[in-house]
Design an enzyme around this catalytic site. Structure first.
Site, short mmCIF file in Angstrom:
data_model
loop_
_atom_site.label_atom_id
_atom_site.label_comp_id
_atom_site.label_asym_id
_atom_site.label_seq_id
_atom_site.Cartn_x
_atom_site.Cartn_y
_atom_site.Cartn_z
N TYR A 163 -22.50 -9.22 38.52
CA TYR A 163 -21.12 -9.61 38.84
C TYR A 163 -21.09 -10.55 40.03
CZ TYR A 163 -16.57 -9.25 41.19
OH TYR A 163 -15.40 -9.54 41.84
N SER A 164 -21.75 -10.14 41.15
CA SER A 164 -21.64 -10.97 42.36
C SER A 164 -22.38 -12.29 42.19
CB SER A 164 -22.08 -10.21 43.60
OG SER A 164 -23.35 -9.66 43.45
N ILE A 194 -5.05 -7.47 40.48
CA ILE A 194 -4.59 -8.30 41.60
C ILE A 194 -3.68 -9.42 41.09
CG2 ILE A 194 -5.32 -9.78 43.53
CD1 ILE A 194 -8.02 -8.24 43.46
N HIS A 227 -27.36 -0.86 43.97
CA HIS A 227 -26.09 -0.56 44.66
C HIS A 227 -26.08 -1.12 46.09
CE1 HIS A 227 -22.98 2.95 45.19
NE2 HIS A 227 -22.47 1.76 45.48
N THR A 231 -14.84 -12.94 45.96
CA THR A 231 -15.13 -11.61 46.48
C THR A 231 -16.11 -11.65 47.64
OG1 THR A 231 -16.20 -9.52 45.87
CG2 THR A 231 -16.90 -11.44 44.64
N ASP A 232 -16.06 -10.61 48.47
CA ASP A 232 -17.03 -10.51 49.57
C ASP A 232 -18.43 -10.17 49.05
OD1 ASP A 232 -16.57 -7.84 48.85
OD2 ASP A 232 -16.14 -7.15 50.88
N GLU A 233 -18.52 -9.73 47.78
CA GLU A 233 -19.83 -9.31 47.25
C GLU A 233 -20.82 -10.47 47.15
OE1 GLU A 233 -19.89 -6.60 44.00
OE2 GLU A 233 -18.18 -5.46 44.75
N LYS A 280 -19.95 -14.54 40.44
CA LYS A 280 -18.88 -15.02 41.33
C LYS A 280 -19.44 -16.02 42.34
CE LYS A 280 -15.08 -13.83 41.55
NZ LYS A 280 -13.83 -14.29 40.86
P1 NAD Z 1 -9.09 -7.29 36.66
O1 NAD Z 1 -10.35 -6.98 35.92
O2 NAD Z 1 -8.11 -6.21 36.92
O3 NAD Z 1 -8.29 -8.48 35.92
C1 NAD Z 1 -8.92 -9.60 35.39
C2 NAD Z 1 -7.93 -10.33 34.49
O4 NAD Z 1 -8.58 -11.51 33.97
C3 NAD Z 1 -7.48 -9.50 33.29
O5 NAD Z 1 -6.08 -9.62 33.12
C4 NAD Z 1 -8.21 -10.15 32.11
O6 NAD Z 1 -7.52 -10.03 30.88
C5 NAD Z 1 -8.32 -11.58 32.57
N1 NAD Z 1 -9.44 -12.30 31.94
C6 NAD Z 1 -10.73 -11.88 31.83
N2 NAD Z 1 -11.46 -12.78 31.16
C7 NAD Z 1 -10.63 -13.82 30.86
C8 NAD Z 1 -10.81 -15.06 30.20
N3 NAD Z 1 -11.99 -15.42 29.69
N4 NAD Z 1 -9.75 -15.89 30.08
C9 NAD Z 1 -8.53 -15.53 30.59
N5 NAD Z 1 -8.31 -14.36 31.20
C10 NAD Z 1 -9.35 -13.51 31.35
O7 NAD Z 1 -9.59 -7.96 38.02
P2 NAD Z 1 -9.01 -7.82 39.50
O8 NAD Z 1 -9.61 -6.63 40.13
O9 NAD Z 1 -7.55 -7.99 39.47
O10 NAD Z 1 -9.69 -9.11 40.17
C11 NAD Z 1 -9.06 -10.38 40.06
C12 NAD Z 1 -9.91 -11.42 40.75
O11 NAD Z 1 -10.08 -11.08 42.14
C13 NAD Z 1 -11.33 -11.54 40.18
O12 NAD Z 1 -11.69 -12.89 40.19
C14 NAD Z 1 -12.18 -10.74 41.15
O13 NAD Z 1 -13.51 -11.25 41.18
C15 NAD Z 1 -11.47 -10.99 42.46
N6 NAD Z 1 -11.59 -9.91 43.47
C16 NAD Z 1 -11.33 -8.61 43.13
C17 NAD Z 1 -11.40 -7.63 44.11
C18 NAD Z 1 -11.08 -6.17 43.80
O14 NAD Z 1 -11.26 -5.32 44.67
N7 NAD Z 1 -10.61 -5.83 42.62
C19 NAD Z 1 -11.74 -7.97 45.43
C20 NAD Z 1 -12.02 -9.30 45.72
C21 NAD Z 1 -11.91 -10.28 44.73
O1 DAU Z 2 -15.82 -5.89 47.36
C1 DAU Z 2 -14.97 -6.45 46.42
C2 DAU Z 2 -15.27 -5.89 45.04
O2 DAU Z 2 -14.79 -4.55 45.02
C3 DAU Z 2 -14.64 -6.71 43.92
O3 DAU Z 2 -15.17 -8.00 43.92
C4 DAU Z 2 -14.88 -6.03 42.56
O4 DAU Z 2 -14.20 -6.75 41.54
C5 DAU Z 2 -14.32 -4.63 42.63
O5 DAU Z 2 -14.58 -3.95 41.42
C6 DAU Z 2 -14.94 -3.85 43.80
O6 DAU Z 2 -16.34 -3.60 43.55
P1 DAU Z 2 -17.02 -2.18 43.89
O7 DAU Z 2 -18.22 -2.02 43.05
O8 DAU Z 2 -17.17 -2.01 45.36
O9 DAU Z 2 -15.83 -1.18 43.42
P2 DAU Z 2 -15.85 0.21 42.62
O10 DAU Z 2 -14.47 0.78 42.68
O11 DAU Z 2 -16.51 0.08 41.30
O12 DAU Z 2 -16.80 1.13 43.53
C7 DAU Z 2 -16.50 1.39 44.88
C8 DAU Z 2 -17.64 2.23 45.45
O13 DAU Z 2 -17.61 3.53 44.85
C9 DAU Z 2 -19.01 1.66 45.15
O14 DAU Z 2 -19.88 1.91 46.26
C10 DAU Z 2 -19.49 2.47 43.94
C11 DAU Z 2 -18.83 3.83 44.15
N1 DAU Z 2 -18.46 4.55 42.90
C12 DAU Z 2 -17.71 3.89 41.98
C13 DAU Z 2 -17.33 4.51 40.81
C14 DAU Z 2 -16.50 3.77 39.78
C15 DAU Z 2 -18.83 5.87 42.71
O15 DAU Z 2 -19.50 6.47 43.58
N2 DAU Z 2 -18.46 6.49 41.56
C16 DAU Z 2 -17.72 5.86 40.58
O16 DAU Z 2 -17.42 6.49 39.53
#
Ligand code: NAD
Ligand code: DAU
Length: 376
Positions: free
Chosen positions: A179-180, A37, A313, A154-156, A183
């Protein structure tokens, strides 16, 4: 522009002098900008606000990939700093030298499965790292009110929902995974710094993102890669868990809007009203992949393999984004159908990116591109 070897290198001082000479309208520190992101947010901010100095601070963990930002790294208002958000001394230097006016904090450990295996790393970065950043911002900004600490969350944090219920900004926190919990803890610290020290802050809590540059450990990019290579698709439990999916650029747009128009001290939920049972989403993905790869209908679905469920989960997430829509006029730009097509097409067209991530070759990019000039 890349900055490494912070304490030692002359380039840092030259950059600081250049900053002073061409004072930018604002200097924004974006953490985690080399991640999924974060790279979309950095690209958007660098391109949309040429009068801002954008400083991307990233530790480049396994999830950080500078190749995600290849297309904008030459722009003069973009600067990369390799470093850890837990390093208070480095943070202080960054704030002082670059006169930081705002923070958009995305750096985090983000994968739930990894948090189950190694919770301490999540406590370190997500909790301690966030507090380090808050502390430096508070000390540097003192009583200033024209600054902003924006935490991307995050919504988690709200836990798992029963059918028919939704997450509102007022929903009590009930995190269920390491994780959640990390956060939620960082959100609490952000509010505590606002309440105790008067630090102007914003928090947004977003649903599941999908789109280009997502690390192929998360559901959608992992399954696209596995289908392509005819590997099993590991569905956790019965596949009945529900997630609410949002196109990543719509999240980046919401972040831009909230950063510029949001009211300090407020929280905004971000989501596209787009709930899917995992198994239903996986079937749609399989059908689209069969079609795009010219394979017999049903061949991708045959790869579905039910595996042991994720521990603890969460069953269902669903965001009510009414506040963001009503107060700031945000709405998603794409339907899920359009977003999923764009995502699959991007991964198929960027197999080289996926391969470099899977083999670890992406980790050399930083060294090859900038190592010789800036290595400390
Ligand atoms: P990501 O894992 O793809 O990226 C995380 C980045 O943070 C990486 O570039 C990593 O190198 C950097 N990082 C990790 N530890 C660090 C540290 N100690 N110092 C400096 N940099 C560091 O994550 P993402 O999916 O892009 O998520 C970004 C943010 O958005 C997170 O805070 C996550 O909780 C939040 N978020 C993600 C989602 C989702 O669906 N992916 C949804 C809602 C919120
Ligand atoms: O809701 C926001 C969150 O969404 C973010 O805060 C997190 O950073 C992001 O990783 C994501 O979390 P989830 O755990 O929901 O995402 P993930 O893609 O890991 O999994 C999505 C759903 O799919 C979840 O119910 C678990 C399931 N899953 C995931 C993987 C990787 C499977 O069934 N098989 C898999 O191999």
């Amino acid at each position: 522009m890349i900055i490494v070897g912070y304490l030692l290198h002359i380039d840092v001082y030259l950059l600081a002098i250049k900053d002073m000479m061409n004072k930018m309208e604002k200097n924004i520190l974006i953490t985690g900008g080399a991640g999924f992101i974060g790279s979309h947010v950095v690209r958007r901010m660098v391109k949309s606000y040429p009068t801002y100095g954008i400083y991307n601070l990233d530790k480049l963990t396994y999830a950080g990939n500078l190749e995600n930002l290849k297309d904008i790294e030459h722009l003069s208002n973009y600067h990369f700093i390799k470093g850890d958000i837990c390093d208070g001394e480095l943070l202080q230097q960054i704030f002082e030298r670059h006169q930081i006016d705002g923070v958009i904090h995305l750096a985090a450990e983000s994968h739930v499965d990894r948090s189950i295996l190694n919770p301490m790393e999540f406590v370190r970065t997500n909790v301690i790292g966030t507090v380090s950043l808050l502390n430096v911002a508070k000390n540097y900004w003192k009583e200033r009110q024209d600054v902003l600490f924006y935490h991307v969350s995050t919504d988690e944090v709200y836990g798992s929902l029963a059918e028919g219920a939704y997450f509102y900004e007022t929903t009590p926190y009930d995190p269920q995974s390491p994780y959640s919990a990390s956060k939620a803890s960082s959100d609490h610290f952000v509010r505590a710094y606002g309440n105790t020290y008067g630090l102007p802050y914003l928090i947004s809590n977003c649903s599941n993102n999908y789109g280009p540059y997502q690390f192929p450990e998360k559901l959608i990019p992992l399954f696209i890669a596995n289908i392509l290579h005819e590997k099993p698709l590991p569905v956790y439990g019965k596949g009945e868990n529900i997630r609410d999916w949002l196109w990543v650029e719509d999240h980046a747009e919401a972040i831009d809007l909230i950063f510029h128009k949001g009211k300090a001290g407020e929280t905004y939920n971000i989501g596209g009203r787009n709930e899917w049972r995992n198994i239903d989403l996986i079937h749609v993905l399989c059908e689209k992949m069969d079609h795009k790869l010219g394979r017999k209908p049903g061949s991708s679905a045959a790869l579905i393999t039910y595996v042991k469920d994720r521990a603890g989960h969460d069953m269902r997430y669903a965001i009510d984004p009414s506040k963001l829509q009503r107060e700031l006029g945000w709405k998603p730009s794409l339907t899920f159908e359009e977003g999923l097509d764009l995502t699959i097409d991007w991964y198929l067209a960027n197999q080289d990116w996926v391969k470099r991530v899977q083999t670890g070759a992406y980790r050399d990019y930083y060294q090859l591109q900038y190592g010789e000039r800036f290595n400390s």
